[in-house]
Design a protein around this motif. Structure first.
Motif, PDB file in Angstrom:
ATOM      1  N   ILE A   4      -4.174   4.002   3.485  1.00 19.67           N
ATOM      2  CA  ILE A   4      -3.859   4.193   2.347  1.00 19.67           C
ATOM      3  C   ILE A   4      -2.594   3.951   2.044  1.00 19.67           C
ATOM      4  CG2 ILE A   4      -3.755   6.037   0.295  1.00 19.67           C
ATOM      5  CD1 ILE A   4      -6.233   7.389   1.521  1.00 19.67           C
ATOM      6  N   LEU A   6       0.589   4.405  -0.417  1.00 23.09           N
ATOM      7  CA  LEU A   6       1.051   4.887  -1.804  1.00 23.09           C
ATOM      8  C   LEU A   6       2.274   4.145  -2.150  1.00 23.09           C
ATOM      9  CD1 LEU A   6       0.913   9.132  -0.894  1.00 23.09           C
ATOM     10  CD2 LEU A   6      -0.770   7.482  -2.243  1.00 23.09           C
ATOM     11  N   LEU A  28      -2.126  13.797   2.831  1.00 25.26           N
ATOM     12  CA  LEU A  28      -3.122  12.740   3.207  1.00 25.26           C
ATOM     13  C   LEU A  28      -3.282  12.384   4.566  1.00 25.26           C
ATOM     14  CD1 LEU A  28      -2.543  10.008   0.392  1.00 25.26           C
ATOM     15  CD2 LEU A  28      -4.846  11.243   0.541  1.00 25.26           C
ATOM     16  N   ALA A  35      -1.939   7.506   5.952  1.00 22.81           N
ATOM     17  CA  ALA A  35      -1.121   6.926   4.742  1.00 22.81           C
ATOM     18  C   ALA A  35       0.264   6.771   5.035  1.00 22.81           C
ATOM     19  CB  ALA A  35      -1.270   8.461   4.028  1.00 22.81           C
ATOM     20  N   VAL A  54      -2.601   2.961  -3.807  1.00 15.76           N
ATOM     21  CA  VAL A  54      -2.405   4.013  -5.014  1.00 15.76           C
ATOM     22  C   VAL A  54      -1.028   3.633  -5.525  1.00 15.76           C
ATOM     23  CG1 VAL A  54      -2.551   6.193  -6.077  1.00 15.76           C
ATOM     24  CG2 VAL A  54      -4.042   5.413  -4.014  1.00 15.76           C
ATOM     25  N   ARG A  56       1.891   4.787  -7.247  1.00 12.42           N
ATOM     26  CA  ARG A  56       2.665   6.089  -7.654  1.00 12.42           C
ATOM     27  C   ARG A  56       3.896   6.202  -8.380  1.00 12.42           C
ATOM     28  NH1 ARG A  56       0.392   7.897  -9.634  1.00 12.42           N
ATOM     29  NH2 ARG A  56       2.034   9.350  -9.926  1.00 12.42           N
ATOM     30  N   LEU A 242      -8.266   6.151 -11.537  1.00 16.51           N
ATOM     31  CA  LEU A 242      -8.293   7.202 -10.525  1.00 16.51           C
ATOM     32  C   LEU A 242      -7.335   8.327 -11.032  1.00 16.51           C
ATOM     33  CD1 LEU A 242      -8.311   8.220  -7.687  1.00 16.51           C
ATOM     34  CD2 LEU A 242      -6.572   6.911  -7.227  1.00 16.51           C
ATOM     35  N   TYR A 243      -6.453   8.101 -11.951  1.00 17.63           N
ATOM     36  CA  TYR A 243      -5.498   8.894 -12.443  1.00 17.63           C
ATOM     37  C   TYR A 243      -5.106   8.439 -14.061  1.00 17.63           C
ATOM     38  CZ  TYR A 243      -2.405   4.972 -11.018  1.00 17.63           C
ATOM     39  OH  TYR A 243      -1.881   3.700 -10.802  1.00 17.63           O
ATOM     40  N   ILE A 284      -8.078  10.672  -4.086  1.00 14.97           N
ATOM     41  CA  ILE A 284      -7.718   9.416  -3.253  1.00 14.97           C
ATOM     42  C   ILE A 284      -8.392   9.025  -2.034  1.00 14.97           C
ATOM     43  CG2 ILE A 284      -5.838   8.568  -1.964  1.00 14.97           C
ATOM     44  CD1 ILE A 284      -3.934   9.955  -3.524  1.00 14.97           C
ATOM     45  N   ALA A 288     -10.926   5.684  -1.514  1.00 12.68           N
ATOM     46  CA  ALA A 288     -10.614   4.875  -0.273  1.00 12.68           C
ATOM     47  C   ALA A 288     -11.946   4.560   0.276  1.00 12.68           C
ATOM     48  CB  ALA A 288      -9.776   5.547   0.506  1.00 12.68           C
TER      49      ALA A 288
END
Length: 294
Positions: A4, A6, A28, A35, A54, A56, A242-243, A284, A288
């Motif tokens: 992942i 960020l 994470l 991550a 993701v 951020r 997602l957000y 998250i 994923a």
């Protein structure tokens, strides 16, 4: 083990520090993910090597919009990008407020002035001028009708740099009830916050502002939740987000209306809502592990 990224940006004098990022990376990793924080314009970044990227804190994107949107398209083609590139493109220009209004969502009344268009400013009420691509109140200021010439110079500066301007009435409800930010993650309300007014009278548009003054936890009302959910439902093609952060203020009638809908890189305020970290990590990880990848 899901990999992942960020996504963040390089530090700089015009960029705020993402206080949430180290704790989120650590959480994470503790949950079993590989991550890492990755700068979006890092030429050596291996986006295809991640199961999920993701967005951020790419808080420099608004003055590099074309470059950032091209990055989102390319990255979304080789890995899962959250939020998706088509959402990023739609939400990166605040003319989306017009689409929300057309869909019946209560929004702050907004006019747009593109470079080359005649300048028409209110002469009977206080108003705000800001760019359609911006964040952290960059290039934003409030004016009275007596400050017309200063506002015109502000517009000229933005137009010279290629920005389309927004003109909105100054919503006085902010001075009483503040601005409320309702955070959603994985389709559910995560938490909410309230902050005070950002734009003080007489503050120059090119002066750096405190983006979240007096930030505090907030319990949203039923009316606020209803408007926020209405705004999210109006996003074109109802994509899976997602957000999301829905920023609300009270209009002259005392009812909540959308100031902004943040789907690109909203601050989640996890340092204020530490109990929400677990839910963010779970969301998250679920994204994923979703099998459908480009």
């Amino acid at each position: 083990m899901p990999r992942i990224a960020l996504v963040t940006c390089r530090p700089g004098p015009d960029v705020s520090v993402d206080q949430d990022l180290p704790a989120l990376v650590a959480a994470l990793r503790e949950a079993g993910a590989d991550a890492e924080a990755v700068v979006w314009d890092d030429p050596d970044a291996d986006w295809a090597g991640h199961d999920l990227a993701v967005i951020r804190s790419t808080w420099d994107y608004s003055w590099r919009a074309a470059e950032f949107l091209a990055w989102a398209e390319k990255t979304g083609a080789v890995t899962r990008l959250a939020n998706p590139a088509e959402v990023i493109r739609w939400n990166s220009d605040k003319r989306y407020l017009g689409a929300l209004t057309a869909a019946g969502v209560p929004t702050v009344p907004t006019r747009y002035l593109a470079p080359g268009e005649p300048v028409a400013l209110p002469d009977d009420h206080e108003y705000v001028v800001k760019p359609t691509s911006g964040g952290g109140a960059r290039f934003a200021a409030r004016y009275t009708p007596d400050e017309h010439d200063t506002a015109v110079r502000h517009l000229a500066r933005m137009h010279a740099e290629g920005f389309t301007a927004m003109v909105q009435p100054y919503v006085r409800g902010i001075d009483v009830a503040g601005e409320r930010a309702l955070q959603f993650f994985g389709g559910r309300l995560l938490h909410a916050s309230r902050k005070g007014a950002v734009l003080a009278p007489g503050t120059p548009y090119d002066e750096r502002k405190v983006a979240h003054p007096g930030l505090e936890p907030w319990q949203p009302t039923d009316a606020e939740l209803a408007v926020a959910e209405q705004a999210l439902a109006a996003v074109p093609e109802a994509p899976e987000l997602l957000y999301a952060r829905v920023d609300l203020v009270d209009g002259d009638d005392g009812r909540p209306q959308v100031m902004e809908l943040e789907l690109v890189e909203p601050n989640l305020f996890l340092s204020l809502h530490t109990g929400s970290v677990t839910g963010v990590v779970a969301g998250i990880l679920a994204a994923a592990r979703t099998p459908d990848r480009p």
